[in-house]
Design an enzyme around this catalytic site. Structure first.
Site, PDB file in Angstrom:
ATOM      1  N   HIS C  69       0.829  -1.200   0.000  1.00  0.00           N
ATOM      2  CA  HIS C  69       0.000   0.000   0.000  1.00  0.00           C
ATOM      3  C   HIS C  69       0.871   1.260   0.000  1.00  0.00           C
ATOM      4  CE1 HIS C  69      -3.723   2.248   1.177  1.00  0.00           C
ATOM      5  NE2 HIS C  69      -2.795   3.094   1.584  1.00  0.00           N
ATOM      6  N   GLU C  70       1.816   1.331   0.925  1.00  0.00           N
ATOM      7  CA  GLU C  70       2.661   2.530   1.018  1.00  0.00           C
ATOM      8  C   GLU C  70       3.560   2.660  -0.203  1.00  0.00           C
ATOM      9  OE1 GLU C  70       1.912   4.628   3.143  1.00  0.00           O
ATOM     10  OE2 GLU C  70       0.729   3.394   4.512  1.00  0.00           O
ATOM     11  N   ASP C 145      -7.707   7.329   2.480  1.00  0.00           N
ATOM     12  CA  ASP C 145      -7.288   7.824   1.160  1.00  0.00           C
ATOM     13  C   ASP C 145      -8.496   8.155   0.300  1.00  0.00           C
ATOM     14  OD1 ASP C 145      -4.664   7.258   1.877  1.00  0.00           O
ATOM     15  OD2 ASP C 145      -4.647   5.300   0.876  1.00  0.00           O
TER      16      ASP C 145
END
Lengths: 295, 295, 295, 295, 295, 295
Positions: C69-70, C145
């Site tokens: 994800h990051e 997000d």
């Protein structure tokens, strides 16, 4: 003691204390030194429905409407296998109500099945249906019945997943408005299209219950008239007497609990026979006829 | 200590203090000088679900409905590879609940994947599905399950971007009404057309989970009946006993965690085999059957 | 001093005082008489994201999801010419977050152009896209997000006149509810038809950013894997190390700032080369992966 | 005194007292014993727009965007016969604003005609139009302009009867929420169909103003560039200098006030000539470029 | 005394006390020992419309617009048989208003008929119509007239049963929000379809009044110009002078009260003649031109 | 005593105490030592409708409109078999009202049937209908009648299940806003489609009542004129006098109570004859003509 217990399902300790207190007051008023069963029975009605309003002048027409209304509730509730049987009818005005029919399930209930709810709805609408069939029109009396029935039908669709069309989900978001005391509001969290579907499903459930009640009362109109005749004479009927009048003549007994809420009535001749059972304590409900202050 | 820790995931320090206190009270009441594991186990249930309501009279019919309902939850949760496995079932009434099934993920979870959510939804609906398959109709019991399932399905669509049709965005604007304490309202900031699409997507997710649960329970009806038989006898099943009954007979073991929530069941013969694993502590969830005061 | 200044854009005087205080506490805890750069770096992370949660047990699966994800955020932000470049990635749990990627514009910004916003949106969705491409499904992790991206896309349409279809005007009337503290509500002052158009325009903007992110990550999947590999080993990457891994191998450098947010990628062979620049202080933004307490 | 009076239209007594006070503070800070015109001019800007923010680092790109934005406002306002002429432009950051253009009607105004409002709208959109034409895209800078323009266009339709399609009536019911201080909410008292018509009329008015601004700036792009050049050098332009640059080269003077807001521009060659008039005091308005804290 | 009484219809005791007080203050300011009729007349205007604003600089253009606006009100009100006749016009700025026309019914009114309301609406729109006909466009001045006219037309449809299409019923449920002081909100208790019909009916009523006013002012443009000429010279006209100018030249007298609000005007030649009657006290109404602080 | 009791149905103990007090004050004012029936009658009107407003100047036109309005109510109420008969008409202004007609059912009522409600609605609209037929238009006077009639018609559809199309259920959820004192709001819990159906049903009920009233007043226009003639002379008519004028000339007596609200009137010749009955106490209602402060 057991008789009283059966009549007071759902009572809290405080309610029971209140009940005995009312009985004591009645006994004192009548100069008795002991509270007899007579006072206790009267106390039960006072606690549930308020004191008798003997001074109220009620026209013969309104008395008849009330009697047919209550008889309609009782007859439908008695006939349907999954509805709770009635155990007391009264047309004595108490508090805001012009009369009442009280129902008592045969055993304790902690939840309800779909067929129990459908039969209960039919019994709720029995009062309005009786008015329409007998007088050609209904009155403002059933407004409370209609509100309760609508609420149950709506819950079936929006909270208990009992509408196949809308599926096993809930609709609406409860908001407990803490700062307003106990007020609960419900936020609409669905589209207008779903709102229409909910309306249609509620309508279908209500219609089904209405027609069940209409068929039963039409088929057993003679028995309805007998109940009303007794009620106008006695004002209150319960226990063996109520059993007798509900089973009166060639009236069929109550059928065994089955899957389908609609009673068998092909040619209108076969009639379910139901021996009167002493109702067991459970989750009772009232169907009082409220006088309307709104007009 | 470790056994207790496994049973109390998510407990705060205060919760644990409360737990030990409850254990001490139980021990004192039983005249013991030490708190044994017996009291601690009982204390866990008291803290999570409230005290037992042994005095409550429950009809045989309602006991059976509750048992099938809880067994439905447990069976579906056990069968699905991405759902959390059940570790305790009970049909003893506690607080407002008539029974409960408790689940525990095999490892700590800080977020959930789409397939985990879909399998959890199926387990949530397992109770209602079992009622429908066994009794031909559902009851008011699953209302809490339906509310939770709807909330999860709705979040998938409106907050987690899991609907391809609506895309990777959020819908609705949360408003924390600070002056109302903790009340949270949600402002609709989308069109009626999108509201319809959200409804349809939520419906699809719910339907998928419902059919997954229905297929599993239909395919393993014999095992459902075994669980209910044990439950009616024992009232509470957990640990090795639960593992045994869930794996009983020719029942397949639980499949390995994979990508697809629907279990392989081409001709209904191949059956997943799942050795009972001692559940590890994580984010547990309850599925209590609530008795309804609303009717 | 300058290094610290670069890491603390937007900090108020009070924030800086807090920062130094945290550094002093850390130094004291470690028995040092002076606050070194080591403590100050740690202090920056504590002030922005909260203290490390080393005790938290995180499964290997969740660690991998967080890392991908990051890495997705960082890769997309690095590749797009008008997005702010990443300067630090971490998968150490802090506060509510499981990890974070921090971005820093190359110069101070007081407003944003349309192309800067589009590229930022793509970087915001990079986390979700990476999850989908690598694991075949996304998780509840990207909810924050998605909320931020939706808010920016909606502002582009309703407050910054960036939708040609809806034209250079604003929609909605802000209401600062003074009595509720800082709550701001927005009154709809447009028709349902316009609401639909707003939804469609927001959807188009989100879709464009989503596909930009998807193409970039698909084209540079090898580099994504390299970042993740480093991240799982190091837990935190920044400065030269981050520059190296983002430029690693035959990876193209970051293209010069141009008009079009979509990177040139005709046959997937030409690759932009971007020398790692020491980011200048500006309006930084975080993209923490929040663990969800909502399920 | 008269010069100051002309610069402070709409000032209350308290505003004027504040103004003189600011002037005194500035003089004291500069070690002067008298307040000169220099301090008073600076004081006017401080009172209207806040103190200068010299320490703020602004990139060359943002400085150019701001200059073109302000020049766009000024050029359109200057060119249109019924708009108020500009009397001061600045790109010095003050308070939240990155720059401003100030307009002053040639005489006091107590109400506005339709053509005055249309020309003012075009001047309001001049900033956004200049950004689009010069940089190929707009930024978040014009959000305040768009909000003001939308409010005026909406008022024309809903409160001033200036839409032939909707006729001489008002729409919406203002609710002054006294308990919320000065908050004013507006209750919708019209149908969805009318809401659509209002949206369409507002859109038409905005579009007309947008195209008026676009045509003017396109036709006089050379003059726009001259203004920007001066502005980047001088930072603030006013009085004779502003008159000169707005009339610069072969630039046509401002046409006489007439009925039609669109300037004559058949083949793009005839250019209105407008001698710079010293603006008379009236109802001035600002068009500051606000830096956005919202992204 | 009687003259004052006629000018102060609807005044409460407190209003009258205030009136005399204002008169006394004016007399004292002018060094008089007695309050003369001159002071009392001035006091009436001060109490109703606020003190004169002689210091306000008003452009010749705005003075003309105001004069035509007020003359439009007066002419239409004078011409229509069921409207209240005007008794005073002024273009002296008072309080927020740039001028006013005051009307006084010929007898006390406790309710209004449909034709009275229609004629009053036409007089209300007379100001806007005069602006449009004379200057080719209207200004923000009539916003208050439009709001009042919309409210009356809406009441005719929703509260007075005067729309044949919607029938003799009311729409909307008033909610007096007691906790907000005197705020009254109106809950919509009808469908969107009815909301559209209400909009259309209100539009028709407004349109009818608008065209009545337009026809009258077009037909008597010469008289409108005469009124304006006098008004620009005298600033205030009332009593015999107003009667004279409204009847001036070949102007027809006011027709007798009849059933139809539209004046007979087949070929535009026959003109109603109306002798000026001294108006009797009744329910007077003002039509001030408000200066707008909203732009 | 009995006469007073008949005039004060629904009075509480406190109301009766107030009544006697008013009587005592009137007697004292007139210098009497005893309260006679004269004072008590006057006291009843004061308590119900407020003190007489003899000082109010009412034009002949408005007096006539009021008289026809009240006569319309009385005539329709008298003619319809299921409506309550009128017992007093007055055109003396009291409180806010310009006149009133008072009705009294022949017996106590605790609820109402559908036909009673339909006839009452017709009587409510009788005032407006009389105005329209006599003067060619209605006034703002009937606004209160329209509001009451709309509320009753709406209740029939939404709370009393009297619309066949919408069925035996309720619509809308009452919310008693406890913190607002006694304010009651109603939440819409149905779809837009149902809202349209409710509007249409309410419209049909109102239309039916309107046409019933119109037919009756048209058929008996001569009797309406007689009532008005008496009313303009006497100002108040009640008891035998009212009976006489309502039965006057060849006027038919009131028909017996039957099922259909529409009186038989094939060729307009057969006329129901109704001997005036001394009304018995019951649920009386007023139909005051309210003067409107809203224009």
């Amino acid at each position: 003691m057991e008789v009283l217990a059966k009549q007071t399902p759902g009572f809290s300790g405080a309610d029971l204390a209140n009940l005995v207190n009312e009985g004591a007051i009645l006994a004192a008023r009548r100069g008795k030194k002991k509270i007899t069963m007579h006072e206790m029975n009267e106390a039960v009605d006072r606690v549930i429905a308020g004191p008798e309003r003997k001074s109220r002048v009620i026209s013969q027409k309104e008395r008849e409407i009330t009697a047919y209304h209550e008889a309609g509730h009782a007859l439908v509730g008695f006939m349907l296998p999954n509805a709770d049987p009635p155990y007391k009818i009264s047309i004595i005005a108490r508090g805001m109500a012009g009369g009442f029919t009280r129902f008592l399930p045969e055993e304790d209930r902690h939840f309800h099945t779909r067929s129990q709810l459908l039969d209960r709805l039919a019994a709720m609408l029995g009062g309005l249906v009786a008015e329409e069939l007998v007088f050609g029109e209904s009155s403002t009396g059933p407004s409370d019945d209609l509100e309760k029935a609508t609420r149950v039908a709506r819950q079936m669709v929006t909270h208990w997943g009992m509408s196949e069309r809308l599926g096993p989900r809930t609709f609406g978001r409860k908001e407990e408005m803490v700062f307003l005391g106990r007020e609960i509001s419900e936020q609409r969290n669905y589209s207008e299209k779903v709102a229409e579907e909910i309306d249609e499903e509620v309508r279908q459930i209500i219609d089904k219950a209405y027609h069940t009640a209409k068929k039963l009362i039409t088929d057993h109109r003679d028995r309805l008239d007998s109940i009303v005749k007794s009620l106008l004479e006695e004002e209150t009927i319960e226990g063996e007497a109520l059993a007798s009048v509900l089973n009166g003549g060639d009236v069929p007994p109550r059928p065994e609990t089955g899957g389908d809420a609609v009673p068998p009535s092909g040619d209108g001749e076969e009639k379910p026979q139901k021996p009167v059972q002493q109702p067991k304590p459970g989750l009772a409900w009232d169907s009082p006829t409220v006088t309307d202050p709104e007009v």
